[in-house]
Motif scaffolding. Structure first.
Motif, PDB file in Angstrom:
ATOM      1  N   SER A   1       0.847  -1.191   0.000  1.00  0.00           N
ATOM      2  CA  SER A   1       0.000   0.000   0.000  1.00  0.00           C
ATOM      3  C   SER A   1       0.883   1.241   0.000  1.00  0.00           C
ATOM      4  O   SER A   1       1.935   1.261   0.637  1.00  0.00           O
ATOM      5  CB  SER A   1      -0.908   0.008   1.230  1.00  0.00           C
ATOM      6  N   THR A   2       0.424   2.265  -0.712  1.00  0.00           N
ATOM      7  CA  THR A   2       1.237   3.475  -0.851  1.00  0.00           C
ATOM      8  C   THR A   2       0.484   4.719  -0.407  1.00  0.00           C
ATOM      9  O   THR A   2      -0.759   4.764  -0.452  1.00  0.00           O
ATOM     10  CB  THR A   2       1.691   3.677  -2.304  1.00  0.00           C
ATOM     11  N   ASN A   3       1.227   5.712   0.028  1.00  0.00           N
ATOM     12  CA  ASN A   3       0.655   7.031   0.242  1.00  0.00           C
ATOM     13  C   ASN A   3       1.721   8.078  -0.061  1.00  0.00           C
ATOM     14  O   ASN A   3       2.925   7.783   0.007  1.00  0.00           O
ATOM     15  CB  ASN A   3       0.064   7.197   1.644  1.00  0.00           C
ATOM     16  N   TYR A   4       1.251   9.265  -0.420  1.00  0.00           N
ATOM     17  CA  TYR A   4       2.135  10.329  -0.895  1.00  0.00           C
ATOM     18  C   TYR A   4       1.805  11.666  -0.238  1.00  0.00           C
ATOM     19  O   TYR A   4       0.640  11.925   0.117  1.00  0.00           O
ATOM     20  CB  TYR A   4       1.977  10.490  -2.418  1.00  0.00           C
ATOM     21  N   ALA A   5       2.810  12.502  -0.141  1.00  0.00           N
ATOM     22  CA  ALA A   5       2.565  13.887   0.242  1.00  0.00           C
ATOM     23  C   ALA A   5       1.750  14.559  -0.861  1.00  0.00           C
ATOM     24  O   ALA A   5       1.916  14.234  -2.045  1.00  0.00           O
ATOM     25  CB  ALA A   5       3.888  14.626   0.439  1.00  0.00           C
ATOM     26  N   ASP A   6       0.875  15.469  -0.475  1.00  0.00           N
ATOM     27  CA  ASP A   6       0.028  16.150  -1.467  1.00  0.00           C
ATOM     28  C   ASP A   6       0.868  16.836  -2.541  1.00  0.00           C
ATOM     29  O   ASP A   6       0.465  16.891  -3.713  1.00  0.00           O
ATOM     30  CB  ASP A   6      -0.872  17.178  -0.781  1.00  0.00           C
ATOM     31  N   SER A   7       2.034  17.316  -2.159  1.00  0.00           N
ATOM     32  CA  SER A   7       2.870  18.089  -3.088  1.00  0.00           C
ATOM     33  C   SER A   7       3.466  17.246  -4.209  1.00  0.00           C
ATOM     34  O   SER A   7       3.925  17.799  -5.213  1.00  0.00           O
ATOM     35  CB  SER A   7       3.997  18.784  -2.320  1.00  0.00           C
ATOM     36  N   VAL A   8       3.449  15.920  -4.064  1.00  0.00           N
ATOM     37  CA  VAL A   8       4.067  15.059  -5.092  1.00  0.00           C
ATOM     38  C   VAL A   8       3.073  14.103  -5.732  1.00  0.00           C
ATOM     39  O   VAL A   8       3.444  13.356  -6.645  1.00  0.00           O
ATOM     40  CB  VAL A   8       5.263  14.267  -4.518  1.00  0.00           C
ATOM     41  N   LYS A   9       1.837  14.106  -5.278  1.00  0.00           N
ATOM     42  CA  LYS A   9       0.834  13.194  -5.845  1.00  0.00           C
ATOM     43  C   LYS A   9       0.690  13.416  -7.341  1.00  0.00           C
ATOM     44  O   LYS A   9       0.617  14.555  -7.807  1.00  0.00           O
ATOM     45  CB  LYS A   9      -0.520  13.409  -5.160  1.00  0.00           C
ATOM     46  N   GLY A  10       0.678  12.311  -8.077  1.00  0.00           N
ATOM     47  CA  GLY A  10       0.552  12.389  -9.530  1.00  0.00           C
ATOM     48  C   GLY A  10       1.870  12.588 -10.249  1.00  0.00           C
ATOM     49  O   GLY A  10       1.932  12.478 -11.477  1.00  0.00           O
ATOM     50  N   ARG A  11       2.928  12.878  -9.503  1.00  0.00           N
ATOM     51  CA  ARG A  11       4.251  13.103 -10.135  1.00  0.00           C
ATOM     52  C   ARG A  11       5.259  12.048  -9.702  1.00  0.00           C
ATOM     53  O   ARG A  11       6.135  11.664 -10.476  1.00  0.00           O
ATOM     54  CB  ARG A  11       4.784  14.485  -9.759  1.00  0.00           C
ATOM     55  N   PHE A  12       5.171  11.595  -8.450  1.00  0.00           N
ATOM     56  CA  PHE A  12       6.127  10.627  -7.904  1.00  0.00           C
ATOM     57  C   PHE A  12       5.444   9.279  -7.734  1.00  0.00           C
ATOM     58  O   PHE A  12       4.248   9.206  -7.406  1.00  0.00           O
ATOM     59  CB  PHE A  12       6.636  11.082  -6.541  1.00  0.00           C
ATOM     60  N   THR A  13       6.227   8.211  -7.895  1.00  0.00           N
ATOM     61  CA  THR A  13       5.734   6.858  -7.683  1.00  0.00           C
ATOM     62  C   THR A  13       6.756   6.069  -6.891  1.00  0.00           C
ATOM     63  O   THR A  13       7.921   5.980  -7.290  1.00  0.00           O
ATOM     64  CB  THR A  13       5.470   6.152  -9.015  1.00  0.00           C
ATOM     65  N   ILE A  14       6.307   5.497  -5.782  1.00  0.00           N
ATOM     66  CA  ILE A  14       7.178   4.637  -4.968  1.00  0.00           C
ATOM     67  C   ILE A  14       6.871   3.183  -5.296  1.00  0.00           C
ATOM     68  O   ILE A  14       5.705   2.819  -5.520  1.00  0.00           O
ATOM     69  CB  ILE A  14       6.990   4.925  -3.459  1.00  0.00           C
ATOM     70  N   SER A  15       7.903   2.368  -5.340  1.00  0.00           N
ATOM     71  CA  SER A  15       7.729   0.933  -5.590  1.00  0.00           C
ATOM     72  C   SER A  15       8.825   0.180  -4.851  1.00  0.00           C
ATOM     73  O   SER A  15       9.806   0.779  -4.393  1.00  0.00           O
ATOM     74  CB  SER A  15       7.776   0.640  -7.089  1.00  0.00           C
ATOM     75  N   ARG A  16       8.635  -1.120  -4.752  1.00  0.00           N
ATOM     76  CA  ARG A  16       9.628  -1.941  -4.049  1.00  0.00           C
ATOM     77  C   ARG A  16       9.827  -3.254  -4.775  1.00  0.00           C
ATOM     78  O   ARG A  16       8.908  -3.758  -5.436  1.00  0.00           O
ATOM     79  CB  ARG A  16       9.208  -2.184  -2.596  1.00  0.00           C
ATOM     80  N   ASN A  17      11.018  -3.804  -4.609  1.00  0.00           N
ATOM     81  CA  ASN A  17      11.353  -5.122  -5.137  1.00  0.00           C
ATOM     82  C   ASN A  17      11.861  -5.951  -3.971  1.00  0.00           C
ATOM     83  O   ASN A  17      12.993  -5.765  -3.513  1.00  0.00           O
ATOM     84  CB  ASN A  17      12.414  -5.001  -6.229  1.00  0.00           C
ATOM     85  N   ASN A  18      11.024  -6.839  -3.478  1.00  0.00           N
ATOM     86  CA  ASN A  18      11.390  -7.612  -2.290  1.00  0.00           C
ATOM     87  C   ASN A  18      12.450  -8.662  -2.580  1.00  0.00           C
ATOM     88  O   ASN A  18      13.089  -9.168  -1.651  1.00  0.00           O
ATOM     89  CB  ASN A  18      10.141  -8.269  -1.689  1.00  0.00           C
TER      90      ASN A  18
END
Length: 117
Positions: free
Chosen positions: A56-73
């Motif tokens: 599950s992900t969440n973002y600061a309002d200032s970066v929503k729509g521009r930044f994407t977090i992902s992970r590789n376990n």
């Protein structure tokens, strides 16, 4: 000793993109919530994006729509894709790992991102 190492920062023009990586030595990486934080000169450190152990992900309002977090376990790595960068995104970006079942909390040393023409 646990290692948390950020990479991928640099100088980019406004509107450009960067992809940050955070490699860790955590043997139970999949049990950690991972976050990217940033600190600009003269400002407090702030949370930019977070991804839980279950994805599950969440973002600061200032970066929503521009930044994407992902992970590789499999690679014990978390990423931050940053698009449409703005000068106000200039900061040192830090990676943070928090164990979901306890108090273990690890930080990297940061990577500098500078957005300027």
């Amino acid at each position: 000793q646990v290692q948390v190492v950020e990479s991928g920062g640099g100088l980019v023009q406004p509107g450009g993109s960067l992809r940050l990586s955070c490699a860790t030595s955590l043997m139970t990486f999949s049990l950690y919530h991972m976050g990217w934080h940033r600190q600009a000169p003269g400002k407090q450190r702030e949370l930019v994006a977070r991804i839980t152990s279950t994805g599950s992900t969440n973002y600061a309002d200032s970066v929503k729509g521009r930044f994407t977090i992902s992970r590789n376990n499999t690679e014990n790595t978390v990423y931050l894709q940053m698009n449409s960068l703005k000068p106000e995104d200039t900061a040192v970006y830090y990676c943070n790992a928090v164990f979901k079942f306890g108090s273990a909390d690890y930080w990297g040393h940061g990577t500098q991102v500078t957005v300027s023409s």
